[in-house]
Design a protein around this motif. Sequence first.
Motif, PDB file in Angstrom:
ATOM      1  N   TYR A  74       0.802  -1.229   0.000  1.00  0.00           N
ATOM      2  CA  TYR A  74       0.000   0.000   0.000  1.00  0.00           C
ATOM      3  C   TYR A  74       0.840   1.287   0.000  1.00  0.00           C
ATOM      4  O   TYR A  74       0.627   2.171  -0.838  1.00  0.00           O
ATOM      5  CB  TYR A  74      -0.939   0.010   1.223  1.00  0.00           C
ATOM      6  N   PHE A  91       1.384   3.804  -3.259  1.00  0.00           N
ATOM      7  CA  PHE A  91       0.737   5.107  -3.147  1.00  0.00           C
ATOM      8  C   PHE A  91       1.759   6.246  -3.164  1.00  0.00           C
ATOM      9  O   PHE A  91       1.510   7.313  -3.727  1.00  0.00           O
ATOM     10  CB  PHE A  91      -0.087   5.163  -1.863  1.00  0.00           C
ATOM     11  N   SER A  92       2.929   5.978  -2.558  1.00  0.00           N
ATOM     12  CA  SER A  92       3.989   7.007  -2.582  1.00  0.00           C
ATOM     13  C   SER A  92       4.452   7.242  -4.017  1.00  0.00           C
ATOM     14  O   SER A  92       4.703   8.379  -4.425  1.00  0.00           O
ATOM     15  CB  SER A  92       5.168   6.569  -1.717  1.00  0.00           C
ATOM     16  N   LYS A 116       2.620   6.793  -6.625  1.00  0.00           N
ATOM     17  CA  LYS A 116       1.545   7.541  -7.284  1.00  0.00           C
ATOM     18  C   LYS A 116       1.612   9.022  -6.961  1.00  0.00           C
ATOM     19  O   LYS A 116       1.398   9.883  -7.827  1.00  0.00           O
ATOM     20  CB  LYS A 116       0.181   6.983  -6.850  1.00  0.00           C
ATOM     21  N   ILE A 117       1.919   9.326  -5.690  1.00  0.00           N
ATOM     22  CA  ILE A 117       2.024  10.740  -5.307  1.00  0.00           C
ATOM     23  C   ILE A 117       3.166  11.416  -6.050  1.00  0.00           C
ATOM     24  O   ILE A 117       3.029  12.546  -6.541  1.00  0.00           O
ATOM     25  CB  ILE A 117       2.210  10.866  -3.782  1.00  0.00           C
ATOM     26  N   ILE A 118       4.279  10.727  -6.141  1.00  0.00           N
ATOM     27  CA  ILE A 118       5.427  11.300  -6.859  1.00  0.00           C
ATOM     28  C   ILE A 118       5.072  11.528  -8.323  1.00  0.00           C
ATOM     29  O   ILE A 118       5.363  12.587  -8.898  1.00  0.00           O
ATOM     30  CB  ILE A 118       6.652  10.380  -6.719  1.00  0.00           C
ATOM     31  N   ALA A 162       2.097  11.927  -9.513  1.00  0.00           N
ATOM     32  CA  ALA A 162       1.090  12.991  -9.574  1.00  0.00           C
ATOM     33  C   ALA A 162       1.750  14.365  -9.468  1.00  0.00           C
ATOM     34  O   ALA A 162       1.368  15.310 -10.178  1.00  0.00           O
ATOM     35  CB  ALA A 162       0.064  12.805  -8.460  1.00  0.00           C
ATOM     36  N   LEU A 163       2.749  14.479  -8.566  1.00  0.00           N
ATOM     37  CA  LEU A 163       3.457  15.750  -8.427  1.00  0.00           C
ATOM     38  C   LEU A 163       4.207  16.102  -9.706  1.00  0.00           C
ATOM     39  O   LEU A 163       4.221  17.267 -10.139  1.00  0.00           O
ATOM     40  CB  LEU A 163       4.419  15.687  -7.245  1.00  0.00           C
ATOM     41  N   VAL A 170      -5.270  14.906 -11.905  1.00  0.00           N
ATOM     42  CA  VAL A 170      -4.351  14.402 -10.885  1.00  0.00           C
ATOM     43  C   VAL A 170      -5.115  13.666  -9.787  1.00  0.00           C
ATOM     44  O   VAL A 170      -4.717  12.572  -9.342  1.00  0.00           O
ATOM     45  CB  VAL A 170      -3.532  15.569 -10.299  1.00  0.00           C
ATOM     46  N   LEU A 171      -6.234  14.229  -9.338  1.00  0.00           N
ATOM     47  CA  LEU A 171      -7.036  13.555  -8.311  1.00  0.00           C
ATOM     48  C   LEU A 171      -7.582  12.225  -8.817  1.00  0.00           C
ATOM     49  O   LEU A 171      -7.649  11.235  -8.084  1.00  0.00           O
ATOM     50  CB  LEU A 171      -8.179  14.469  -7.872  1.00  0.00           C
ATOM     51  N   TYR A 210      -6.194  10.305 -11.039  1.00  0.00           N
ATOM     52  CA  TYR A 210      -5.076   9.375 -11.088  1.00  0.00           C
ATOM     53  C   TYR A 210      -4.779   8.804  -9.702  1.00  0.00           C
ATOM     54  O   TYR A 210      -4.432   7.626  -9.561  1.00  0.00           O
ATOM     55  CB  TYR A 210      -3.844  10.074 -11.647  1.00  0.00           C
ATOM     56  N   LEU A 211      -4.937   9.641  -8.672  1.00  0.00           N
ATOM     57  CA  LEU A 211      -4.682   9.189  -7.303  1.00  0.00           C
ATOM     58  C   LEU A 211      -5.802   8.322  -6.758  1.00  0.00           C
ATOM     59  O   LEU A 211      -5.686   7.793  -5.644  1.00  0.00           O
ATOM     60  CB  LEU A 211      -4.470  10.394  -6.384  1.00  0.00           C
TER      61      LEU A 211
END
Length: 274
Positions: free
Chosen positions: A10, A14-15, A17-19, A21-22, A72-73, A75-76
């Motif tokens: 998890y 998710f990390s 994905k955040i990277i 997304a940024l 972006v949201l 995608y997350l």
Amino acid sequence: MNFELIMYDYVVPFSIKIIVALIAFYVGHKLINYAMQLLQKALATFKVELILQEFVKSIARVLLYVLLALAVLGYLGFDTTSVIALLAAAGLAVGLALKDSLNNFASGVMLILTQPFKVGDFVEVAGQMGVAEKITLLNTVMRTGDNREITVPNGQIYRDKLVNYSARSTRRIDLIFGISYDSDLRKAKQILLDLIAAEPRAHTDPEPLVVVSELADSSVNFTVRIWADTADYWPVRFDFIEKVKLTFDEQGIVIPYPQMDVHIQTTAATEGVK
């Protein structure tokens, strides 16, 4: 072991994905800036008014960032449907609350695009006459001849009759002069023609007009039409009226004024009273 499994299944994905997304948001930000530069060049090429350029760029920037944020949201893993519905409901509520303002705004956009008048023009709009000093997206500021400032909502201007006295370089001055039936008609006409010829601000093309237009109850009326520069309209009009009155007085041409003759008839009854 369970903690490592949670981290692997998890937290790490998710990390990542955040990277991503940024990074996507950063790249999107750069693309939006580039798109705004292209939009600026396009608006300048088509010579769109500056105030409208700023508005279009502001709206485009907001829309692009909203789309980027939703992408972006999404995608997350966030449900963007509810966000879109919330934005739509908020937009509808704001639209209903600002109905009159939006009407003025839309009218302002049309005025800027169609340009029926510009700053510095002498116009008659919504029952008001004056010089347009500032045109915004919501209203137009005018200065009257006696130096009053009037703010007219653009909605009233766009749906009402608009007269732009500065749109043409020349204007026609229409005047009517009446002389008595006892005055010399030919002499009066020649005086009017001579006064026009002596006026340096009067145009010869189109040719001035002096004609007998009416045999009125107490006067013979001349219609006089003189063409002049728009900026000279009022000075020429005022000066010509004054010159006509002075010259007519000097040459013995009578300008009649309204009057009534009262005839008293004596009857048998009134004679008996006497």
